[in-house]
Scaffold this motif. Structure first.
Motif, PDB file in Angstrom:
ATOM      1  N   CYS A  96       3.649  -1.732  14.974  1.00  0.00           N
ATOM      2  CA  CYS A  96       4.613  -1.377  13.943  1.00  0.00           C
ATOM      3  C   CYS A  96       3.883  -1.231  12.617  1.00  0.00           C
ATOM      4  CB  CYS A  96       5.755  -2.375  13.848  1.00  0.00           C
ATOM      5  SG  CYS A  96       5.299  -4.025  13.343  1.00  0.00           S
ATOM      6  N   ALA A  97       4.450  -0.426  11.764  1.00  0.00           N
ATOM      7  CA  ALA A  97       3.858  -0.122  10.478  1.00  0.00           C
ATOM      8  C   ALA A  97       4.958  -0.028   9.432  1.00  0.00           C
ATOM      9  CB  ALA A  97       3.078   1.185  10.537  1.00  0.00           C
ATOM     10  N   ALA A  98       4.601  -0.282   8.190  1.00  0.00           N
ATOM     11  CA  ALA A  98       5.568  -0.200   7.099  1.00  0.00           C
ATOM     12  C   ALA A  98       4.983   0.607   5.956  1.00  0.00           C
ATOM     13  CB  ALA A  98       5.949  -1.596   6.620  1.00  0.00           C
ATOM     14  N   GLY A  99       5.844   1.371   5.305  1.00  0.00           N
ATOM     15  CA  GLY A  99       5.384   2.159   4.178  1.00  0.00           C
ATOM     16  C   GLY A  99       6.535   2.827   3.467  1.00  0.00           C
ATOM     17  N   TRP A 100       6.230   3.464   2.357  1.00  0.00           N
ATOM     18  CA  TRP A 100       7.231   4.182   1.559  1.00  0.00           C
ATOM     19  C   TRP A 100       7.278   5.638   2.007  1.00  0.00           C
ATOM     20  CZ3 TRP A 100       4.020   0.368  -0.119  1.00  0.00           C
ATOM     21  CH2 TRP A 100       4.638  -0.755  -0.669  1.00  0.00           C
ATOM     22  N   THR A 101       7.454   5.807   3.277  1.00  0.00           N
ATOM     23  CA  THR A 101       7.473   7.121   3.885  1.00  0.00           C
ATOM     24  C   THR A 101       8.258   7.050   5.180  1.00  0.00           C
ATOM     25  OG1 THR A 101       6.120   8.913   4.790  1.00  0.00           O
ATOM     26  CG2 THR A 101       5.345   6.676   5.167  1.00  0.00           C
ATOM     27  N   SER A 102       8.769   8.177   5.606  1.00  0.00           N
ATOM     28  CA  SER A 102       9.395   8.256   6.925  1.00  0.00           C
ATOM     29  C   SER A 102       8.644   9.265   7.784  1.00  0.00           C
ATOM     30  CB  SER A 102      10.868   8.661   6.801  1.00  0.00           C
ATOM     31  OG  SER A 102      10.977   9.897   6.122  1.00  0.00           O
ATOM     32  N   SER A 103       7.392   9.440   7.439  1.00  0.00           N
ATOM     33  CA  SER A 103       6.571  10.432   8.116  1.00  0.00           C
ATOM     34  C   SER A 103       6.140   9.959   9.494  1.00  0.00           C
ATOM     35  CB  SER A 103       5.338  10.720   7.257  1.00  0.00           C
ATOM     36  OG  SER A 103       4.406  11.514   7.950  1.00  0.00           O
ATOM     37  N   ALA A 104       5.716  10.932  10.299  1.00  0.00           N
ATOM     38  CA  ALA A 104       5.138  10.631  11.604  1.00  0.00           C
ATOM     39  C   ALA A 104       3.619  10.511  11.516  1.00  0.00           C
ATOM     40  CB  ALA A 104       5.514  11.724  12.600  1.00  0.00           C
ATOM     41  N   VAL A 105       3.087  10.605  10.315  1.00  0.00           N
ATOM     42  CA  VAL A 105       1.633  10.571  10.118  1.00  0.00           C
ATOM     43  C   VAL A 105       1.172   9.148   9.860  1.00  0.00           C
ATOM     44  CG1 VAL A 105      -0.258  11.422   8.714  1.00  0.00           C
ATOM     45  CG2 VAL A 105       1.712  12.899   9.176  1.00  0.00           C
ATOM     46  N   PRO A 106       0.314   8.613  10.719  1.00  0.00           N
ATOM     47  CA  PRO A 106      -0.060   7.195  10.605  1.00  0.00           C
ATOM     48  C   PRO A 106      -0.661   6.784   9.262  1.00  0.00           C
ATOM     49  CG  PRO A 106      -0.744   8.063  12.730  1.00  0.00           C
ATOM     50  CD  PRO A 106      -0.265   9.229  11.923  1.00  0.00           C
ATOM     51  N   PHE A 107      -1.539   7.611   8.705  1.00  0.00           N
ATOM     52  CA  PHE A 107      -2.260   7.151   7.517  1.00  0.00           C
ATOM     53  C   PHE A 107      -1.370   7.033   6.296  1.00  0.00           C
ATOM     54  CE2 PHE A 107      -2.692  10.736   4.695  1.00  0.00           C
ATOM     55  CZ  PHE A 107      -2.689  11.865   5.481  1.00  0.00           C
ATOM     56  N   LEU A 108      -0.142   7.515   6.378  1.00  0.00           N
ATOM     57  CA  LEU A 108       0.784   7.385   5.248  1.00  0.00           C
ATOM     58  C   LEU A 108       1.460   6.017   5.187  1.00  0.00           C
ATOM     59  CD1 LEU A 108       2.441  10.922   5.219  1.00  0.00           C
ATOM     60  CD2 LEU A 108       0.602  10.055   3.769  1.00  0.00           C
ATOM     61  N   TYR A 109       1.221   5.204   6.214  1.00  0.00           N
ATOM     62  CA  TYR A 109       1.789   3.860   6.237  1.00  0.00           C
ATOM     63  C   TYR A 109       0.776   2.861   5.706  1.00  0.00           C
ATOM     64  CZ  TYR A 109       5.727   5.738   8.760  1.00  0.00           C
ATOM     65  OH  TYR A 109       6.850   6.463   9.095  1.00  0.00           O
ATOM     66  N   THR A 110       1.265   1.935   4.905  1.00  0.00           N
ATOM     67  CA  THR A 110       0.387   1.010   4.194  1.00  0.00           C
ATOM     68  C   THR A 110       0.084  -0.255   4.989  1.00  0.00           C
ATOM     69  OG1 THR A 110       1.327   1.803   2.106  1.00  0.00           O
ATOM     70  CG2 THR A 110       0.119  -0.291   2.037  1.00  0.00           C
ATOM     71  N   TYR A 111       1.075  -0.748   5.679  1.00  0.00           N
ATOM     72  CA  TYR A 111       0.934  -2.049   6.351  1.00  0.00           C
ATOM     73  C   TYR A 111       1.049  -1.860   7.864  1.00  0.00           C
ATOM     74  CZ  TYR A 111       2.163  -3.454   1.616  1.00  0.00           C
ATOM     75  OH  TYR A 111       2.199  -3.602   0.248  1.00  0.00           O
ATOM     76  N   TRP A 112       0.205  -2.602   8.591  1.00  0.00           N
ATOM     77  CA  TRP A 112       0.154  -2.486  10.051  1.00  0.00           C
ATOM     78  C   TRP A 112       0.104  -3.860  10.708  1.00  0.00           C
ATOM     79  CZ3 TRP A 112       0.267   2.035  12.906  1.00  0.00           C
ATOM     80  CH2 TRP A 112       0.203   3.217  12.174  1.00  0.00           C
ATOM     81  N   GLY A 113       0.755  -3.958  11.848  1.00  0.00           N
ATOM     82  CA  GLY A 113       0.596  -5.136  12.678  1.00  0.00           C
ATOM     83  C   GLY A 113      -0.596  -4.959  13.605  1.00  0.00           C
ATOM     84  N   GLN A 114      -0.860  -5.993  14.396  1.00  0.00           N
ATOM     85  CA  GLN A 114      -2.039  -5.967  15.269  1.00  0.00           C
ATOM     86  C   GLN A 114      -1.746  -5.286  16.600  1.00  0.00           C
ATOM     87  OE1 GLN A 114       0.016  -8.463  15.095  1.00  0.00           O
ATOM     88  NE2 GLN A 114       0.360  -9.015  17.238  1.00  0.00           N
ATOM     89  N   GLY A 115      -0.494  -5.120  16.926  1.00  0.00           N
ATOM     90  CA  GLY A 115      -0.128  -4.419  18.146  1.00  0.00           C
ATOM     91  C   GLY A 115       0.177  -5.348  19.305  1.00  0.00           C
ATOM     92  N   THR A 116       0.914  -4.823  20.263  1.00  0.00           N
ATOM     93  CA  THR A 116       1.210  -5.556  21.492  1.00  0.00           C
ATOM     94  C   THR A 116       1.041  -4.592  22.665  1.00  0.00           C
ATOM     95  OG1 THR A 116       2.842  -6.979  22.594  1.00  0.00           O
ATOM     96  CG2 THR A 116       3.720  -5.100  21.367  1.00  0.00           C
ATOM     97  N   GLN A 117       0.412  -5.061  23.725  1.00  0.00           N
ATOM     98  CA  GLN A 117       0.088  -4.210  24.861  1.00  0.00           C
ATOM     99  C   GLN A 117       1.277  -4.087  25.802  1.00  0.00           C
ATOM    100  OE1 GLN A 117      -2.999  -2.571  25.787  1.00  0.00           O
ATOM    101  NE2 GLN A 117      -1.627  -1.638  27.310  1.00  0.00           N
ATOM    102  N   VAL A 118       1.588  -2.850  26.141  1.00  0.00           N
ATOM    103  CA  VAL A 118       2.582  -2.571  27.173  1.00  0.00           C
ATOM    104  C   VAL A 118       1.875  -1.845  28.308  1.00  0.00           C
ATOM    105  CG1 VAL A 118       4.659  -1.266  27.762  1.00  0.00           C
ATOM    106  CG2 VAL A 118       4.508  -2.462  25.558  1.00  0.00           C
TER     107      VAL A 118
END
Length: 122
Positions: A96-118
């Motif tokens: 999951c990621a958080a940012g001041w955008t609703s874009s589908a482009v990853p680098f536009l998001y400022t904050y990121w979690g570490q991820g969970t494997q599915v």
């Protein structure tokens, strides 16, 4: 600062369901959007869904529409991703990621979690 911690991943058989969680903490989330991305081995990071924290409005990638549902619980400060009818090709690390955008482009998001494997077995 916003801290994001994902959970809920695991090994699931094809056709099964899973709910991922993204617990958020830190600054106020007003104005932020929270998104889900996934990355399969050897592939680029792929947009899954983005949810407005203020309104709960959500947009999905075409590839997951109808099977994935993103939602947020304001009181718990948690974003969820419900995945139904899992397929082997859904196997990936989900972030999951958080940012001041609703874009589908990853680098536009400022904050990121570490991820969970599915992992989805056939």
């Amino acid at each position: 600062q916003v801290q994001l911690v994902e959970s809920g991943g695991g090994l699931v058989q094809a056709g099964g369901s899973l709910t991922l969680s993204c617990a958020a903490s830190g600054r106020t989330f007003s104005g932020l959007s929270l998104a889900w991305f996934r990355q399969a081995p050897g592939k680029e990071r792929e947009f899954v869904a983005v949810t407005s924290w203020n309104t709960g409005s959500t947009s999905y990638a075409d590839s997951v529409k109808g099977r994935f549902t993103s939602s947020r619980d304001i009181a718990k400060k948690t974003l969820y991703l419900q995945i139904n009818s899992l397929k082997p090709e859904d196997t990936a690390v989900y972030c999951c990621a958080a940012g001041w955008t609703s874009s589908a482009v990853p680098f536009l998001y400022t904050y990121w979690g570490q991820g969970t494997q599915v992992t989805v077995s056939s």
